[in-house]
Motif scaffolding. Structure first.
Motif, PDB file in Angstrom:
ATOM      1  N   ALA A  76      18.449 -47.173 -30.792  1.00 46.76           N
ATOM      2  CA  ALA A  76      19.767 -46.778 -30.007  1.00 46.76           C
ATOM      3  C   ALA A  76      20.909 -47.127 -31.007  1.00 46.76           C
ATOM      4  O   ALA A  76      21.764 -46.266 -30.785  1.00 46.76           O
ATOM      5  CB  ALA A  76      19.822 -47.405 -28.809  1.00 46.76           C
ATOM      6  N   LEU A  77      20.991 -48.072 -32.051  1.00 49.82           N
ATOM      7  CA  LEU A  77      22.006 -48.268 -32.719  1.00 49.82           C
ATOM      8  C   LEU A  77      21.866 -47.728 -34.037  1.00 49.82           C
ATOM      9  O   LEU A  77      22.861 -47.165 -34.438  1.00 49.82           O
ATOM     10  CB  LEU A  77      21.890 -50.068 -33.324  1.00 49.82           C
ATOM     11  CG  LEU A  77      22.073 -50.852 -31.975  1.00 49.82           C
ATOM     12  CD1 LEU A  77      21.803 -52.244 -32.525  1.00 49.82           C
ATOM     13  CD2 LEU A  77      23.897 -50.646 -31.530  1.00 49.82           C
ATOM     14  N   MET A  78      20.738 -47.212 -34.492  1.00 48.98           N
ATOM     15  CA  MET A  78      20.692 -46.294 -35.651  1.00 48.98           C
ATOM     16  C   MET A  78      21.131 -44.810 -35.405  1.00 48.98           C
ATOM     17  O   MET A  78      21.571 -44.320 -36.346  1.00 48.98           O
ATOM     18  CB  MET A  78      19.319 -46.193 -36.144  1.00 48.98           C
ATOM     19  CG  MET A  78      18.678 -47.537 -36.987  1.00 48.98           C
ATOM     20  SD  MET A  78      16.967 -47.512 -37.133  1.00 48.98           S
ATOM     21  CE  MET A  78      16.916 -45.960 -38.398  1.00 48.98           C
TER      22      MET A  78
ATOM     23  N   SER B 255      24.321 -38.895 -29.337  1.00 50.31           N
ATOM     24  CA  SER B 255      23.449 -39.896 -30.307  1.00 50.31           C
ATOM     25  C   SER B 255      23.965 -41.331 -29.353  1.00 50.31           C
ATOM     26  O   SER B 255      23.316 -42.284 -29.741  1.00 50.31           O
ATOM     27  CB  SER B 255      23.967 -40.232 -31.448  1.00 50.31           C
ATOM     28  OG  SER B 255      25.359 -40.606 -31.806  1.00 50.31           O
ATOM     29  N   LEU B 256      25.009 -41.559 -28.643  1.00 51.01           N
ATOM     30  CA  LEU B 256      25.196 -42.746 -28.170  1.00 51.01           C
ATOM     31  C   LEU B 256      24.501 -42.727 -26.728  1.00 51.01           C
ATOM     32  O   LEU B 256      24.453 -43.818 -25.891  1.00 51.01           O
ATOM     33  CB  LEU B 256      26.743 -42.815 -27.675  1.00 51.01           C
ATOM     34  CG  LEU B 256      27.616 -42.941 -28.850  1.00 51.01           C
ATOM     35  CD1 LEU B 256      29.365 -42.812 -28.397  1.00 51.01           C
ATOM     36  CD2 LEU B 256      27.302 -44.337 -29.750  1.00 51.01           C
TER      37      LEU B 256
ATOM     38  N   THR C 139      30.296 -33.619 -30.463  1.00 48.87           N
ATOM     39  CA  THR C 139      28.921 -33.638 -29.675  1.00 48.87           C
ATOM     40  C   THR C 139      27.763 -34.336 -30.254  1.00 48.87           C
ATOM     41  O   THR C 139      27.355 -35.028 -29.363  1.00 48.87           O
ATOM     42  CB  THR C 139      28.733 -32.088 -29.504  1.00 48.87           C
ATOM     43  OG1 THR C 139      29.737 -31.129 -28.864  1.00 48.87           O
ATOM     44  CG2 THR C 139      27.474 -31.833 -28.697  1.00 48.87           C
ATOM     45  N   LEU C 140      27.650 -34.295 -31.268  1.00 52.08           N
ATOM     46  CA  LEU C 140      26.575 -34.994 -32.105  1.00 52.08           C
ATOM     47  C   LEU C 140      26.881 -36.689 -31.860  1.00 52.08           C
ATOM     48  O   LEU C 140      26.057 -37.171 -31.583  1.00 52.08           O
ATOM     49  CB  LEU C 140      26.848 -34.746 -33.769  1.00 52.08           C
ATOM     50  CG  LEU C 140      25.508 -35.331 -34.422  1.00 52.08           C
ATOM     51  CD1 LEU C 140      24.159 -35.231 -34.209  1.00 52.08           C
ATOM     52  CD2 LEU C 140      25.725 -35.214 -36.093  1.00 52.08           C
TER      53      LEU C 140
ATOM     54  N   TYR D  12      21.937 -46.041 -22.098  1.00 53.98           N
ATOM     55  CA  TYR D  12      20.794 -46.272 -21.325  1.00 53.98           C
ATOM     56  C   TYR D  12      20.374 -47.901 -21.598  1.00 53.98           C
ATOM     57  O   TYR D  12      20.147 -48.570 -20.499  1.00 53.98           O
ATOM     58  CB  TYR D  12      19.460 -45.656 -21.828  1.00 53.98           C
ATOM     59  CG  TYR D  12      18.340 -46.081 -20.714  1.00 53.98           C
ATOM     60  CD1 TYR D  12      18.217 -45.610 -19.686  1.00 53.98           C
ATOM     61  CD2 TYR D  12      17.214 -46.670 -21.580  1.00 53.98           C
ATOM     62  CE1 TYR D  12      16.870 -46.244 -18.881  1.00 53.98           C
ATOM     63  CE2 TYR D  12      16.101 -47.202 -21.035  1.00 53.98           C
ATOM     64  CZ  TYR D  12      15.759 -46.859 -19.704  1.00 53.98           C
ATOM     65  OH  TYR D  12      14.835 -47.151 -18.822  1.00 53.98           O
ATOM     66  N   TYR D  13      20.556 -48.449 -22.642  1.00 50.68           N
ATOM     67  CA  TYR D  13      20.219 -49.966 -23.069  1.00 50.68           C
ATOM     68  C   TYR D  13      21.101 -50.745 -22.222  1.00 50.68           C
ATOM     69  O   TYR D  13      20.933 -51.698 -21.579  1.00 50.68           O
ATOM     70  CB  TYR D  13      20.166 -50.197 -24.380  1.00 50.68           C
ATOM     71  CG  TYR D  13      19.625 -51.471 -24.865  1.00 50.68           C
ATOM     72  CD1 TYR D  13      18.315 -51.780 -24.686  1.00 50.68           C
ATOM     73  CD2 TYR D  13      20.455 -52.565 -24.913  1.00 50.68           C
ATOM     74  CE1 TYR D  13      17.913 -53.402 -25.167  1.00 50.68           C
ATOM     75  CE2 TYR D  13      20.111 -53.867 -25.120  1.00 50.68           C
ATOM     76  CZ  TYR D  13      18.783 -54.262 -25.246  1.00 50.68           C
ATOM     77  OH  TYR D  13      18.423 -55.496 -25.474  1.00 50.68           O
ATOM     78  N   VAL D  14      22.491 -50.234 -22.357  1.00 48.10           N
ATOM     79  CA  VAL D  14      23.630 -51.234 -21.494  1.00 48.10           C
ATOM     80  C   VAL D  14      23.474 -51.004 -20.217  1.00 48.10           C
ATOM     81  O   VAL D  14      23.474 -52.120 -19.694  1.00 48.10           O
ATOM     82  CB  VAL D  14      25.059 -50.641 -22.300  1.00 48.10           C
ATOM     83  CG1 VAL D  14      26.081 -51.347 -21.429  1.00 48.10           C
ATOM     84  CG2 VAL D  14      25.335 -50.696 -23.769  1.00 48.10           C
TER      85      VAL D  14
END
Length: 362
Positions: A100-102, A64-65, A59-60, A70-72
């Motif tokens: 978003a990557l962090m 987190s993705l 779930t975490l 959203y960016y993609v």
């Protein structure tokens, strides 16, 4: 902002909120982490603790993705911004991409830390280790929890994001990212708050929600709150070994009748008041003979010649509680969802009235 960009942003925002908080519609459609990854998570009934070790980690990571998703998506919804070339995007979008990557990188690092030593560093495993005997480990405690969870006599209630489970030995609260566990023999339970709602969105009935503080005698075990319907309070008490204390200002309505009387009184308070003539003295309620009459039936729901309700010409003879009990006694116990909208005869003259016709005496 262009229309496709706005549309995608609003749609993705709704999807992200529903994916995190999972309303009933998403559960029915199977759009939950538990359902999408059911093959890897396994069965909760077969192995409760291993299931939730994996579920909280999955779930975490999935949540987190969401910013990266959203960016993609924006790369296609707003192709003119050339977001697929980070070096050519505006600084704001580059900062968002970095964030978003962090987030998944941090989540992966945390999950890797939890999974070391066969999940021994997971918060759930560390809590169970506090209850392990000197020569055993948290897995022995987990085995006990798994066994008791499989029994059919456990108490379980609550929505998927805040489930409450009570077995013979354990009190547990299952949330989105964590599982709180406390041993029954070590806990102190206190009803700290009650919330009264006139209508429940699920059943169109009055509902009282109780907040119970579960505090362990072991200071290393974090205290937590559980919430449940007051009608389930009696069943919870039967499963618990420890008594539940109540705060001084908390009144628990365990029956539907108690909840109805509370709702009946709150609805009468907003009705127009009835002014007693100065020449008329209020007598004791003929129902209980303990308090003065405090309500009068006056047709206020509709015009005098309209509807099923009738004008009552009786003087004030009943208190609010007795009138509420009379109203409830004339209802179909198998159809509580119709109580608030029903009509009953006056206990004295038999003129039909509804809740809108019950006026407090001033």
């Amino acid at each position: 902002m262009d229309s496709p960009e706005v549309t995608f942003t609003l749609a993705y925002l709704v999807f992200a909120v529903c994916f995190v908080f999972t309303p009933t519609e998403f559960h029915s459609a199977g759009l939950t982490v538990q359902n999408l990854l059911s093959g890897w998570l396994g069965s909760e009934d077969a192995a409760f603790v291993p299931y939730h070790l994996r579920r909280t980690a999955a779930t975490l990571l999935c949540h987190s993705l969401l910013p990266l998703g959203y960016y993609v998506g924006m790369c296609f919804a707003a192709s003119e911004k050339q977001l697929y070339y980070p070096s050519q995007t505006p600084e704001t979008w580059r900062a968002f991409l970095l964030l978003a990557l962090m987030l998944p990188a941090i989540a992966c690092t945390l999950i890797y830390y939890w999974s070391r030593d066969r999940w021994a560093r997971h918060p759930l495993a560390r809590t169970l280790a506090l209850y392990a005997l000197p020569r055993s480990g948290w897995r022995a405690v987990a085995s006990s929890v798994n066994t008791e969870f499989r029994r059919i006599d456990k108490f379980a209630t609550g929505v998927p994001g805040a489930r409450v489970i009570v077995t013979d030995t354990w009190v547990m609260k299952v949330t989105t990212y964590r599982v709180h566990v406390a041993q029954q023999q070590d806990v102190h339970l206190t009803v700290t708050e009650s919330q009264q709602h006139d209508l429940s969105p699920d059943s169109n009935l009055p509902v009282q929600l109780l907040t119970i503080r579960v505090a362990s005698a072991n200071p290393a075990v974090q205290a937590f709150n559980i919430r449940l319907n007051s009608t389930e309070y009696g069943e919870l008490c039967e499963k618990l070994r420890a008594p539940i204390r109540s705060a001084a200002n908390v009144v628990i309505h365990q029956s539907l009748g108690d909840l109805f009387l509370e709702t009946f009184a709150s609805l009468v308070e907003v009705n127009p008041a009835y002014s007693v003539p100065s020449s008329q003295d209020l007598e004791a309620c003929i129902g209980c003979m303990q308090t003065r009459a405090s309500v009068k039936l006056v047709k206020t729901c509709q015009a005098a010649a309209e509807g099923e309700c009738q004008q009552c010409y009786c003087r004030p003879m009943w208190c609010l509680t007795c009138m509420g009990k009379w109203f409830a006694s004339r209802q179909d116990p198998q159809r509580p969802d119709t109580w608030l909208a029903s009509r009953v005869p006056c206990p004295t003259c038999r003129a039909r009235f509804c809740i809108l016709d019950v006026c407090a005496v001033r």
